[in-house]
Scaffold this motif. Sequence first.
Motif, PDB file in Angstrom:
ATOM      1  N   UNK A  51       0.859  -1.207   0.000  1.00 43.80           N
ATOM      2  CA  UNK A  51       0.000   0.000   0.000  1.00 43.80           C
ATOM      3  C   UNK A  51       0.888   1.247   0.000  1.00 43.80           C
ATOM      4  N   UNK A  52       2.052   1.125   0.644  1.00 46.42           N
ATOM      5  CA  UNK A  52       2.990   2.263   0.729  1.00 46.42           C
ATOM      6  C   UNK A  52       3.546   2.684  -0.626  1.00 46.42           C
ATOM      7  N   UNK A  53       3.334   1.874  -1.658  1.00 47.96           N
ATOM      8  CA  UNK A  53       3.772   2.273  -3.008  1.00 47.96           C
ATOM      9  C   UNK A  53       2.867   3.377  -3.563  1.00 47.96           C
ATOM     10  N   UNK A  54       1.641   3.468  -3.059  1.00 43.10           N
ATOM     11  CA  UNK A  54       0.666   4.377  -3.677  1.00 43.10           C
ATOM     12  C   UNK A  54       0.956   5.867  -3.460  1.00 43.10           C
ATOM     13  N   UNK A  55       1.224   6.298  -2.202  1.00 42.17           N
ATOM     14  CA  UNK A  55       1.414   7.748  -2.021  1.00 42.17           C
ATOM     15  C   UNK A  55       2.560   8.303  -2.857  1.00 42.17           C
ATOM     16  N   UNK A  56       3.689   7.598  -2.917  1.00 43.05           N
ATOM     17  CA  UNK A  56       4.818   8.099  -3.700  1.00 43.05           C
ATOM     18  C   UNK A  56       4.614   7.842  -5.194  1.00 43.05           C
ATOM     19  N   UNK A  57       3.959   6.711  -5.508  1.00 47.15           N
ATOM     20  CA  UNK A  57       3.681   6.386  -6.913  1.00 47.15           C
ATOM     21  C   UNK A  57       2.907   7.522  -7.588  1.00 47.15           C
ATOM     22  N   UNK A  58       2.122   8.221  -6.783  1.00 49.71           N
ATOM     23  CA  UNK A  58       1.346   9.375  -7.241  1.00 49.71           C
ATOM     24  C   UNK A  58       2.205  10.438  -7.924  1.00 49.71           C
ATOM     25  N   UNK A  69      12.805  11.198 -11.529  1.00 53.51           N
ATOM     26  CA  UNK A  69      11.813  10.177 -11.882  1.00 53.51           C
ATOM     27  C   UNK A  69      12.432   8.783 -11.744  1.00 53.51           C
ATOM     28  N   UNK A  70      13.673   8.629 -12.224  1.00 46.33           N
ATOM     29  CA  UNK A  70      14.340   7.322 -12.154  1.00 46.33           C
ATOM     30  C   UNK A  70      14.539   6.909 -10.691  1.00 46.33           C
ATOM     31  N   UNK A  71      14.915   7.883  -9.849  1.00 52.86           N
ATOM     32  CA  UNK A  71      15.134   7.576  -8.422  1.00 52.86           C
ATOM     33  C   UNK A  71      13.823   7.117  -7.778  1.00 52.86           C
ATOM     34  N   UNK A  72      12.762   7.870  -8.062  1.00 56.27           N
ATOM     35  CA  UNK A  72      11.471   7.560  -7.436  1.00 56.27           C
ATOM     36  C   UNK A  72      10.932   6.205  -7.918  1.00 56.27           C
ATOM     37  N   UNK A  73      11.069   5.970  -9.205  1.00 53.61           N
ATOM     38  CA  UNK A  73      10.613   4.701  -9.773  1.00 53.61           C
ATOM     39  C   UNK A  73      11.332   3.531  -9.087  1.00 53.61           C
ATOM     40  N   UNK A  74      12.649   3.677  -8.919  1.00 57.54           N
ATOM     41  CA  UNK A  74      13.438   2.602  -8.304  1.00 57.54           C
ATOM     42  C   UNK A  74      13.010   2.397  -6.852  1.00 57.54           C
ATOM     43  N   UNK A  75      12.733   3.503  -6.155  1.00 58.53           N
ATOM     44  CA  UNK A  75      12.350   3.389  -4.745  1.00 58.53           C
ATOM     45  C   UNK A  75      11.014   2.653  -4.611  1.00 58.53           C
ATOM     46  N   UNK A  76      10.055   3.046  -5.453  1.00 57.60           N
ATOM     47  CA  UNK A  76       8.737   2.422  -5.366  1.00 57.60           C
ATOM     48  C   UNK A  76       8.835   0.928  -5.734  1.00 57.60           C
ATOM     49  N   UNK A  77       9.687   0.608  -6.691  1.00 54.37           N
ATOM     50  CA  UNK A  77       9.890  -0.816  -7.031  1.00 54.37           C
ATOM     51  C   UNK A  77      10.505  -1.576  -5.856  1.00 54.37           C
ATOM     52  N   UNK A  78      11.423  -0.914  -5.131  1.00 56.08           N
ATOM     53  CA  UNK A  78      12.016  -1.561  -3.952  1.00 56.08           C
ATOM     54  C   UNK A  78      10.926  -1.951  -2.951  1.00 56.08           C
ATOM     55  N   UNK A  79       9.940  -1.048  -2.774  1.00 59.93           N
ATOM     56  CA  UNK A  79       8.871  -1.342  -1.795  1.00 59.93           C
ATOM     57  C   UNK A  79       8.107  -2.598  -2.217  1.00 59.93           C
ATOM     58  N   UNK A 122       5.284  17.782  -4.227  1.00 56.55           N
ATOM     59  CA  UNK A 122       6.458  16.963  -4.539  1.00 56.55           C
ATOM     60  C   UNK A 122       7.399  16.856  -3.334  1.00 56.55           C
ATOM     61  N   UNK A 123       7.384  17.866  -2.462  1.00 52.89           N
ATOM     62  CA  UNK A 123       8.232  17.789  -1.260  1.00 52.89           C
ATOM     63  C   UNK A 123       7.872  16.562  -0.415  1.00 52.89           C
ATOM     64  N   UNK A 124       6.629  16.107  -0.523  1.00 56.67           N
ATOM     65  CA  UNK A 124       6.210  14.936   0.263  1.00 56.67           C
ATOM     66  C   UNK A 124       7.036  13.698  -0.091  1.00 56.67           C
ATOM     67  N   UNK A 125       7.533  13.636  -1.317  1.00 64.38           N
ATOM     68  CA  UNK A 125       8.384  12.499  -1.705  1.00 64.38           C
ATOM     69  C   UNK A 125       9.652  12.510  -0.834  1.00 64.38           C
ATOM     70  N   UNK A 126      10.232  13.686  -0.648  1.00 64.04           N
ATOM     71  CA  UNK A 126      11.423  13.804   0.204  1.00 64.04           C
ATOM     72  C   UNK A 126      11.102  13.559   1.667  1.00 64.04           C
ATOM     73  N   UNK A 127       9.969  14.103   2.111  1.00 64.36           N
ATOM     74  CA  UNK A 127       9.605  13.946   3.531  1.00 64.36           C
ATOM     75  C   UNK A 127       9.303  12.490   3.860  1.00 64.36           C
ATOM     76  N   UNK A 128       8.667  11.792   2.927  1.00 61.08           N
ATOM     77  CA  UNK A 128       8.404  10.357   3.171  1.00 61.08           C
ATOM     78  C   UNK A 128       9.738   9.623   3.299  1.00 61.08           C
ATOM     79  N   UNK A 172      16.953  14.930  -1.235  1.00 61.10           N
ATOM     80  CA  UNK A 172      15.966  15.692  -2.014  1.00 61.10           C
ATOM     81  C   UNK A 172      15.559  16.960  -1.239  1.00 61.10           C
ATOM     82  N   UNK A 173      15.278  16.774   0.056  1.00 65.50           N
ATOM     83  CA  UNK A 173      14.861  17.939   0.866  1.00 65.50           C
ATOM     84  C   UNK A 173      15.994  18.948   0.973  1.00 65.50           C
ATOM     85  N   UNK A 174      17.216  18.453   1.143  1.00 66.78           N
ATOM     86  CA  UNK A 174      18.389  19.338   1.239  1.00 66.78           C
ATOM     87  C   UNK A 174      18.508  20.183  -0.039  1.00 66.78           C
TER      88      UNK A 174
END
Length: 315
Positions: A51-58, A69-79, A122-128, A172-174
């Motif tokens: 289920x945790x793939x959904x908020x970031x997958x957004x 995009x590549x970083x986020x895609x890889x992270x969501x695949x890891x989950x 988009x900052x939520x991706x970093x905060x998550x 990302x946040x930095x």
Amino acid sequence: MSSAVADPTLAARFEATVAAKERIEPRDWMPDAYRKTLIRQVAQHAHSEIIGMQPEGNWIGRAPSLRRKAILLAKVQDEAGHGLYLYSAAETLGASRQELTDLLISGAQKYSSIFNYPTLTYADVGTIGWLVDGAAICNQVPLCRTSFGPYGRAMIRICKEESFHQRQGYELLMTMMRGTDAQRAMVQESVNRFWWPALMMFGPPDDASPNTEQSMAWGIKTHTNDELRQRFVDMSIPQAKALGVTLPDPDLKWNEHRQSHDFGEIDWDEFRAVVKGDGPCNAQRIAHRRKARDEGAWVREAATAFASKQKELTR
Ligand code: FAQ
């Protein structure tokens, strides 16, 4: 192997293994209640990863650059991978992935409260990455030494990847904090929304946690919910300072006597409502999961048909 009426020799062996902090393996005898609580915890954990793939997958389709995009895609695949390791661990206890998915979709099993909050910017991706993966690591590193072998071994791999996720979120946040005023404001607003739900990830306070005592006696958990929550607060404060954000709690202060930070009261009514199904995104998360399960049915059927055909051919 398990039985309600324990053979005294097998029960003694189980107790001795747990007392020696060695591993219980799937072939070993274990009390039914131990198996039941492990299936509950491992299944909830697996569901949380999926289920945790959904908020970031957004945000995959709207990441601001190809690199992000590549970083986020890889992270969501890891989950997704984490979910699979955990469903496999649950399978060794006799609970199939299909059965557990049905229990999730029917509402009979839970997943982490944190994934019922929306990702508005988009900052939520970093905060998550920073806070949610940070809390996950805090809670999960001790689980690498949990008493059930397949769960502990899955956690070793998962923790390595979660640590990497935490760093990518922080980076990302930095980067955003070095940007414009609007980007800094976006980070602060995101941290304001995620701080308290991240603290709730550790579960109810110890005096309202029905499972902790028994799970600690069995070596499933090695720390209480409040101990890990405190560790997370202490760890996050210097990180927030380095980032240049304020944590939204006026009661946060160093307690010399406890050599730890005091923090404000968590809104446990909100926690209970979210766990019960009344969070901002509960209905959406489950509807999405149900749709994915239904739309993937033909793939599972085809894979099963292919496997039985292969079996016939090799007979
Ligand atoms: N949300 O007696 P306790 C991730 C339930 S990280 C919903 O204290 P326990 C990575 C609890 O299950 C998130 N329900 O229970 C990622 C129990 O349910 P029951 C997942 C909660 O088990 C990052 C009841 O309340 N991590 O996915 C929550 O001893 C970024 C009473 O509680 C894990 O699952 C909650 N926050 O301790 C993915 C870690 N807290 O019996 C994508 C493994 C409690 O009524 C993006 N699990 N409940 O059915 C654990 O360490 C434990 O299960 C706790 C709860 C600490 C979560």
